[in-house]
Write a protein that holds these residues in place. Structure first.
Motif, PDB file in Angstrom:
ATOM      1  N   LYS A  12       3.968 -19.663  -1.618  1.00  0.00           N
ATOM      2  CA  LYS A  12       2.658 -19.282  -2.160  1.00  0.00           C
ATOM      3  C   LYS A  12       2.047 -18.145  -1.344  1.00  0.00           C
ATOM      4  O   LYS A  12       1.561 -17.158  -1.899  1.00  0.00           O
ATOM      5  N   ASP A  13       2.091 -18.258  -0.013  1.00  0.00           N
ATOM      6  CA  ASP A  13       1.554 -17.210   0.858  1.00  0.00           C
ATOM      7  C   ASP A  13       2.341 -15.904   0.721  1.00  0.00           C
ATOM      8  O   ASP A  13       1.765 -14.821   0.723  1.00  0.00           O
ATOM      9  N   SER A  14       3.649 -16.016   0.578  1.00  0.00           N
ATOM     10  CA  SER A  14       4.484 -14.822   0.424  1.00  0.00           C
ATOM     11  C   SER A  14       4.171 -14.093  -0.871  1.00  0.00           C
ATOM     12  O   SER A  14       4.092 -12.864  -0.897  1.00  0.00           O
ATOM     13  N   LYS A  15       3.969 -14.831  -1.951  1.00  0.00           N
ATOM     14  CA  LYS A  15       3.610 -14.214  -3.236  1.00  0.00           C
ATOM     15  C   LYS A  15       2.274 -13.488  -3.132  1.00  0.00           C
ATOM     16  O   LYS A  15       2.112 -12.390  -3.659  1.00  0.00           O
ATOM     17  N   ARG A  16       1.334 -14.095  -2.424  1.00  0.00           N
ATOM     18  CA  ARG A  16       0.012 -13.481  -2.257  1.00  0.00           C
ATOM     19  C   ARG A  16       0.125 -12.173  -1.483  1.00  0.00           C
ATOM     20  O   ARG A  16      -0.474 -11.155  -1.845  1.00  0.00           O
ATOM     21  N   VAL A  17       0.929 -12.160  -0.434  1.00  0.00           N
ATOM     22  CA  VAL A  17       1.116 -10.943   0.365  1.00  0.00           C
ATOM     23  C   VAL A  17       1.766  -9.856  -0.479  1.00  0.00           C
ATOM     24  O   VAL A  17       1.373  -8.686  -0.442  1.00  0.00           O
ATOM     25  N   LEU A  18       2.776 -10.215  -1.272  1.00  0.00           N
ATOM     26  CA  LEU A  18       3.465  -9.224  -2.092  1.00  0.00           C
ATOM     27  C   LEU A  18       2.564  -8.651  -3.184  1.00  0.00           C
ATOM     28  O   LEU A  18       2.710  -7.493  -3.575  1.00  0.00           O
ATOM     29  N   LYS A  19       1.620  -9.431  -3.678  1.00  0.00           N
ATOM     30  CA  LYS A  19       0.672  -8.918  -4.674  1.00  0.00           C
ATOM     31  C   LYS A  19      -0.261  -7.887  -4.058  1.00  0.00           C
ATOM     32  O   LYS A  19      -0.632  -6.908  -4.699  1.00  0.00           O
ATOM     33  N   VAL A  20      -0.661  -8.105  -2.807  1.00  0.00           N
ATOM     34  CA  VAL A  20      -1.609  -7.212  -2.143  1.00  0.00           C
ATOM     35  C   VAL A  20      -0.912  -5.971  -1.597  1.00  0.00           C
ATOM     36  O   VAL A  20      -1.495  -4.881  -1.575  1.00  0.00           O
ATOM     37  N   ALA A  21       0.338  -6.107  -1.182  1.00  0.00           N
ATOM     38  CA  ALA A  21       1.062  -4.995  -0.559  1.00  0.00           C
ATOM     39  C   ALA A  21       1.304  -3.883  -1.563  1.00  0.00           C
ATOM     40  O   ALA A  21       1.447  -4.119  -2.764  1.00  0.00           O
ATOM     41  N   LYS A  22       1.342  -2.665  -1.061  1.00  0.00           N
ATOM     42  CA  LYS A  22       1.640  -1.526  -1.925  1.00  0.00           C
ATOM     43  C   LYS A  22       2.694  -0.654  -1.262  1.00  0.00           C
ATOM     44  O   LYS A  22       2.844  -0.639  -0.050  1.00  0.00           O
ATOM     45  N   LYS A  23       3.408   0.068  -2.090  1.00  0.00           N
ATOM     46  CA  LYS A  23       4.415   0.986  -1.583  1.00  0.00           C
ATOM     47  C   LYS A  23       3.710   2.230  -1.046  1.00  0.00           C
ATOM     48  O   LYS A  23       2.813   2.758  -1.695  1.00  0.00           O
ATOM     49  N   PRO A  24       4.089   2.699   0.149  1.00  0.00           N
ATOM     50  CA  PRO A  24       3.409   3.879   0.690  1.00  0.00           C
ATOM     51  C   PRO A  24       3.726   5.123  -0.127  1.00  0.00           C
ATOM     52  O   PRO A  24       4.843   5.284  -0.639  1.00  0.00           O
ATOM     53  N   ASP A  25       2.729   6.006  -0.247  1.00  0.00           N
ATOM     54  CA  ASP A  25       2.984   7.270  -0.941  1.00  0.00           C
ATOM     55  C   ASP A  25       3.688   8.232   0.013  1.00  0.00           C
ATOM     56  O   ASP A  25       3.929   7.917   1.175  1.00  0.00           O
ATOM     57  N   GLY A  26       4.012   9.404  -0.473  1.00  0.00           N
ATOM     58  CA  GLY A  26       4.788  10.359   0.322  1.00  0.00           C
ATOM     59  C   GLY A  26       4.111  10.765   1.613  1.00  0.00           C
ATOM     60  O   GLY A  26       4.734  10.827   2.670  1.00  0.00           O
ATOM     61  N   ALA A  27       2.807  11.045   1.542  1.00  0.00           N
ATOM     62  CA  ALA A  27       2.078  11.485   2.739  1.00  0.00           C
ATOM     63  C   ALA A  27       2.027  10.368   3.783  1.00  0.00           C
ATOM     64  O   ALA A  27       2.215  10.614   4.980  1.00  0.00           O
ATOM     65  N   GLU A  28       1.776   9.154   3.335  1.00  0.00           N
ATOM     66  CA  GLU A  28       1.718   8.027   4.260  1.00  0.00           C
ATOM     67  C   GLU A  28       3.088   7.784   4.902  1.00  0.00           C
ATOM     68  O   GLU A  28       3.189   7.494   6.091  1.00  0.00           O
ATOM     69  N   TYR A  29       4.143   7.923   4.115  1.00  0.00           N
ATOM     70  CA  TYR A  29       5.493   7.735   4.644  1.00  0.00           C
ATOM     71  C   TYR A  29       5.831   8.799   5.689  1.00  0.00           C
ATOM     72  O   TYR A  29       6.381   8.503   6.736  1.00  0.00           O
ATOM     73  N   ARG A  30       5.482  10.058   5.409  1.00  0.00           N
ATOM     74  CA  ARG A  30       5.747  11.137   6.375  1.00  0.00           C
ATOM     75  C   ARG A  30       4.975  10.919   7.673  1.00  0.00           C
ATOM     76  O   ARG A  30       5.493  11.143   8.766  1.00  0.00           O
ATOM     77  N   GLU A  31       3.722  10.463   7.559  1.00  0.00           N
ATOM     78  CA  GLU A  31       2.925  10.201   8.753  1.00  0.00           C
ATOM     79  C   GLU A  31       3.547   9.086   9.587  1.00  0.00           C
ATOM     80  O   GLU A  31       3.650   9.193  10.812  1.00  0.00           O
ATOM     81  N   LEU A  32       3.994   8.037   8.934  1.00  0.00           N
ATOM     82  CA  LEU A  32       4.640   6.934   9.640  1.00  0.00           C
ATOM     83  C   LEU A  32       5.939   7.395  10.300  1.00  0.00           C
ATOM     84  O   LEU A  32       6.234   7.010  11.436  1.00  0.00           O
ATOM     85  N   ALA A  33       6.695   8.246   9.611  1.00  0.00           N
ATOM     86  CA  ALA A  33       7.939   8.768  10.180  1.00  0.00           C
ATOM     87  C   ALA A  33       7.653   9.630  11.417  1.00  0.00           C
ATOM     88  O   ALA A  33       8.352   9.525  12.428  1.00  0.00           O
ATOM     89  N   LYS A  34       6.623  10.473  11.339  1.00  0.00           N
ATOM     90  CA  LYS A  34       6.258  11.312  12.490  1.00  0.00           C
ATOM     91  C   LYS A  34       5.872  10.462  13.693  1.00  0.00           C
ATOM     92  O   LYS A  34       6.274  10.733  14.827  1.00  0.00           O
TER      93      LYS A  34
END
Length: 59
Positions: A12-34
């Motif tokens: 139940k908790d895992s489903k709730r987390v997956l509903k709230v989580a979002k895939k990072p967009d390109g800019a967010e991914y590049r920032e995390l990679a840097k």
């Protein structure tokens, strides 16, 4: 709580987390990679300096 109740709560908790989580967009991914590359580089430099100092003082 028994094992079955703990497992159901985990699902139940895992489903709730997956509903709230979002895939990072390109800019967010590049920032995390840097940030990750910068962290690895800093750790590498610190390790190199430690080895260099150790070799200079004869350890």
């Amino acid at each position: 709580m028994n094992v079955q109740e703990n497992f159901n709560k985990f699902i139940k908790d895992s489903k709730r987390v997956l509903k709230v989580a979002k895939k990072p967009d390109g800019a967010e991914y590049r920032e995390l990679a840097k940030i990750s590359v910068l962290g690895v580089a800093v750790i590498g430099v610190v390790g190199f300096v430690i080895v260099l100092l150790g070799s200079l003082i004869g350890l």
